[in-house]
Design a protein around this motif. Structure first.
Motif, mmCIF file in Angstrom:
data_model
loop_
_atom_site.group_PDB
_atom_site.id
_atom_site.type_symbol
_atom_site.label_atom_id
_atom_site.label_comp_id
_atom_site.label_asym_id
_atom_site.label_seq_id
_atom_site.Cartn_x
_atom_site.Cartn_y
_atom_site.Cartn_z
ATOM 1 N N ILE A 1 0.737 -1.188 0.067
ATOM 2 C CA ILE A 1 0.106 -0.091 -0.079
ATOM 3 C C ILE A 1 0.705 1.100 0.038
ATOM 4 O O ILE A 1 1.781 1.429 0.791
ATOM 5 C CB ILE A 1 -1.106 0.051 1.181
ATOM 6 N N GLU A 2 0.746 2.039 -0.982
ATOM 7 C CA GLU A 2 1.723 3.179 -1.381
ATOM 8 C C GLU A 2 0.859 4.279 -1.923
ATOM 9 O O GLU A 2 0.269 4.219 -2.723
ATOM 10 C CB GLU A 2 2.728 2.791 -1.962
ATOM 11 N N GLU A 3 1.125 5.773 -1.252
ATOM 12 C CA GLU A 3 0.412 6.741 -2.078
ATOM 13 C C GLU A 3 0.911 6.907 -3.383
ATOM 14 O O GLU A 3 1.818 6.765 -4.047
ATOM 15 C CB GLU A 3 0.805 7.956 -1.132
ATOM 16 N N GLY A 4 -0.153 7.118 -4.338
ATOM 17 C CA GLY A 4 0.020 7.290 -5.617
ATOM 18 C C GLY A 4 -0.220 5.971 -6.619
ATOM 19 O O GLY A 4 0.048 5.825 -7.835
ATOM 20 N N LYS A 5 -0.313 4.697 -5.847
ATOM 21 C CA LYS A 5 -0.253 3.659 -6.604
ATOM 22 C C LYS A 5 -1.560 2.817 -6.411
ATOM 23 O O LYS A 5 -2.249 3.305 -5.509
ATOM 24 C CB LYS A 5 0.991 2.854 -6.135
ATOM 25 N N SER A 6 -1.454 1.642 -7.254
ATOM 26 C CA SER A 6 -2.627 0.945 -6.674
ATOM 27 C C SER A 6 -2.710 0.107 -5.480
ATOM 28 O O SER A 6 -1.801 -0.534 -5.235
ATOM 29 C CB SER A 6 -2.802 -0.248 -8.166
ATOM 30 N N PRO A 7 -3.820 -0.099 -5.032
ATOM 31 C CA PRO A 7 -3.756 -1.032 -3.641
ATOM 32 C C PRO A 7 -3.497 -2.557 -3.845
ATOM 33 O O PRO A 7 -3.541 -3.055 -2.814
ATOM 34 C CB PRO A 7 -4.966 -0.404 -3.214
ATOM 35 N N THR A 8 -3.917 -2.796 -5.059
ATOM 36 C CA THR A 8 -3.622 -4.161 -5.232
ATOM 37 C C THR A 8 -2.198 -4.596 -6.066
ATOM 38 O O THR A 8 -2.055 -5.488 -6.903
ATOM 39 C CB THR A 8 -4.876 -4.821 -6.006
ATOM 40 N N GLN A 9 -1.211 -3.588 -6.102
ATOM 41 C CA GLN A 9 -0.186 -3.742 -6.814
ATOM 42 C C GLN A 9 0.868 -4.965 -5.906
ATOM 43 O O GLN A 9 0.585 -5.115 -4.715
ATOM 44 C CB GLN A 9 0.892 -2.562 -6.960
ATOM 45 N N VAL A 10 1.627 -5.877 -6.772
ATOM 46 C CA VAL A 10 2.067 -6.837 -6.199
ATOM 47 C C VAL A 10 3.526 -6.658 -6.409
ATOM 48 O O VAL A 10 4.205 -6.349 -7.346
ATOM 49 C CB VAL A 10 1.913 -8.165 -6.763
ATOM 50 N N ILE A 11 4.306 -6.612 -5.154
ATOM 51 C CA ILE A 11 5.786 -6.374 -5.016
ATOM 52 C C ILE A 11 6.466 -7.587 -4.720
ATOM 53 O O ILE A 11 6.194 -8.436 -3.875
ATOM 54 C CB ILE A 11 5.989 -5.398 -4.152
ATOM 55 N N ALA A 12 7.659 -8.062 -5.481
ATOM 56 C CA ALA A 12 8.286 -9.049 -5.017
ATOM 57 C C ALA A 12 9.951 -8.901 -5.150
ATOM 58 O O ALA A 12 10.210 -7.575 -5.674
ATOM 59 C CB ALA A 12 7.993 -10.194 -5.936
ATOM 60 N N TRP A 13 10.744 -9.665 -4.602
ATOM 61 C CA TRP A 13 12.375 -9.643 -4.544
ATOM 62 C C TRP A 13 12.843 -9.854 -5.963
ATOM 63 O O TRP A 13 12.267 -10.623 -6.801
ATOM 64 C CB TRP A 13 12.796 -10.218 -3.667
ATOM 65 N N ASP A 14 13.674 -9.254 -6.517
ATOM 66 C CA ASP A 14 14.481 -9.497 -7.598
ATOM 67 C C ASP A 14 15.798 -9.447 -7.271
ATOM 68 O O ASP A 14 16.204 -8.623 -6.404
ATOM 69 C CB ASP A 14 13.927 -8.574 -8.928
ATOM 70 N N THR A 15 16.601 -10.080 -8.135
ATOM 71 C CA THR A 15 18.031 -9.935 -7.964
ATOM 72 C C THR A 15 19.036 -9.194 -9.280
ATOM 73 O O THR A 15 18.835 -9.911 -10.406
ATOM 74 C CB THR A 15 18.714 -11.341 -7.794
ATOM 75 N N LEU A 16 19.673 -8.414 -8.710
ATOM 76 C CA LEU A 16 20.421 -7.583 -9.656
ATOM 77 C C LEU A 16 21.617 -8.632 -10.195
ATOM 78 O O LEU A 16 21.967 -9.456 -9.362
ATOM 79 C CB LEU A 16 21.043 -6.243 -9.403
ATOM 80 N N PRO A 17 22.326 -8.343 -11.544
ATOM 81 C CA PRO A 17 23.409 -9.094 -11.716
ATOM 82 C C PRO A 17 24.510 -9.054 -10.717
ATOM 83 O O PRO A 17 25.313 -10.021 -10.603
ATOM 84 C CB PRO A 17 24.059 -8.413 -12.982
ATOM 85 N N ASN A 18 24.611 -8.272 -9.974
ATOM 86 C CA ASN A 18 25.620 -7.955 -8.933
ATOM 87 C C ASN A 18 25.549 -8.635 -7.520
ATOM 88 O O ASN A 18 26.174 -8.632 -6.611
ATOM 89 C CB ASN A 18 26.118 -6.785 -8.555
ATOM 90 N N GLY A 19 24.046 -9.298 -7.576
ATOM 91 C CA GLY A 19 23.720 -10.027 -6.343
ATOM 92 C C GLY A 19 22.829 -9.263 -5.367
ATOM 93 O O GLY A 19 22.249 -9.835 -4.536
ATOM 94 N N THR A 20 22.528 -8.171 -5.822
ATOM 95 C CA THR A 20 21.745 -7.316 -4.666
ATOM 96 C C THR A 20 20.351 -7.563 -4.892
ATOM 97 O O THR A 20 19.929 -7.491 -6.202
ATOM 98 C CB THR A 20 22.080 -5.836 -5.112
ATOM 99 N N ARG A 21 19.613 -7.544 -3.953
ATOM 100 C CA ARG A 21 18.161 -8.019 -4.037
ATOM 101 C C ARG A 21 17.457 -6.476 -3.843
ATOM 102 O O ARG A 21 17.703 -5.893 -2.975
ATOM 103 C CB ARG A 21 17.790 -8.680 -2.552
ATOM 104 N N VAL A 22 16.667 -6.310 -4.731
ATOM 105 C CA VAL A 22 15.745 -5.229 -4.934
ATOM 106 C C VAL A 22 14.219 -5.613 -4.941
ATOM 107 O O VAL A 22 13.799 -6.683 -5.159
ATOM 108 C CB VAL A 22 16.154 -4.392 -6.265
ATOM 109 N N ASP A 23 13.360 -4.712 -4.395
ATOM 110 C CA ASP A 23 11.745 -4.815 -4.621
ATOM 111 C C ASP A 23 11.376 -4.520 -6.119
ATOM 112 O O ASP A 23 11.703 -3.590 -6.576
ATOM 113 C CB ASP A 23 11.072 -4.074 -3.647
ATOM 114 N N THR A 24 10.531 -5.369 -6.513
ATOM 115 C CA THR A 24 10.326 -4.797 -8.187
ATOM 116 C C THR A 24 8.824 -5.355 -8.237
ATOM 117 O O THR A 24 8.137 -6.054 -7.637
ATOM 118 C CB THR A 24 10.835 -6.010 -9.230
ATOM 119 N N LEU A 25 8.049 -4.316 -8.744
ATOM 120 C CA LEU A 25 6.734 -4.543 -9.144
ATOM 121 C C LEU A 25 6.561 -5.558 -10.174
ATOM 122 O O LEU A 25 7.056 -5.291 -11.334
ATOM 123 C CB LEU A 25 6.029 -3.122 -9.808
ATOM 124 N N ILE A 26 5.748 -6.659 -9.781
ATOM 125 C CA ILE A 26 5.783 -8.050 -10.630
ATOM 126 C C ILE A 26 4.431 -7.901 -11.238
ATOM 127 O O ILE A 26 4.023 -8.422 -12.230
ATOM 128 C CB ILE A 26 5.905 -8.968 -10.145
#
Length: 100
Positions: free
Chosen positions: A56-81
């Protein structure tokens, strides 16, 4: 939160006689929601986003789905899926031709 939607229906009677009648209906529905104002920081329904979670985030859909993604350097980031709310729903209920 603001929610807007649209629904359209169409009903057809392609066959109608004294002995047979066939009804066909088409329904189209869509809705969009947006959090307009949120007096608290963004939050999730779970802290574990490995397979996806609502955020739940201002300016966004209340039904958006966020998941973890991994960058090529191994860093984990949150991504809208995606979004739990489908782009649209379409149905075609029909009654089979029936003899009277």
């Amino acid at each position: 939160m603001r929610t807007r939607g649209m629904e359209v229906g169409l009903s057809l009677l392609p066959i109608q006689s004294s002995s047979v009648q066939w009804n066909a209906r088409f329904n189209f529905f869509m809705s969009r929601s947006k959090i307009l104002e949120l007096p608290v920081p963004r939050f999730r329904n779970s802290t574990r986003a490995k397979y996806g979670t609502l955020q739940i985030e201002e300016g966004k859909s209340p039904t958006q789905v966020i998941a973890w993604d991994t960058l090529p350097n191994g860093t984990r980031v949150d991504t809208l899926i995606g979004d739990y709310n489908p782009d649209f729903k379409l149905s075609w209920p029909t009654t089979s031709p029936s003899a009277s």
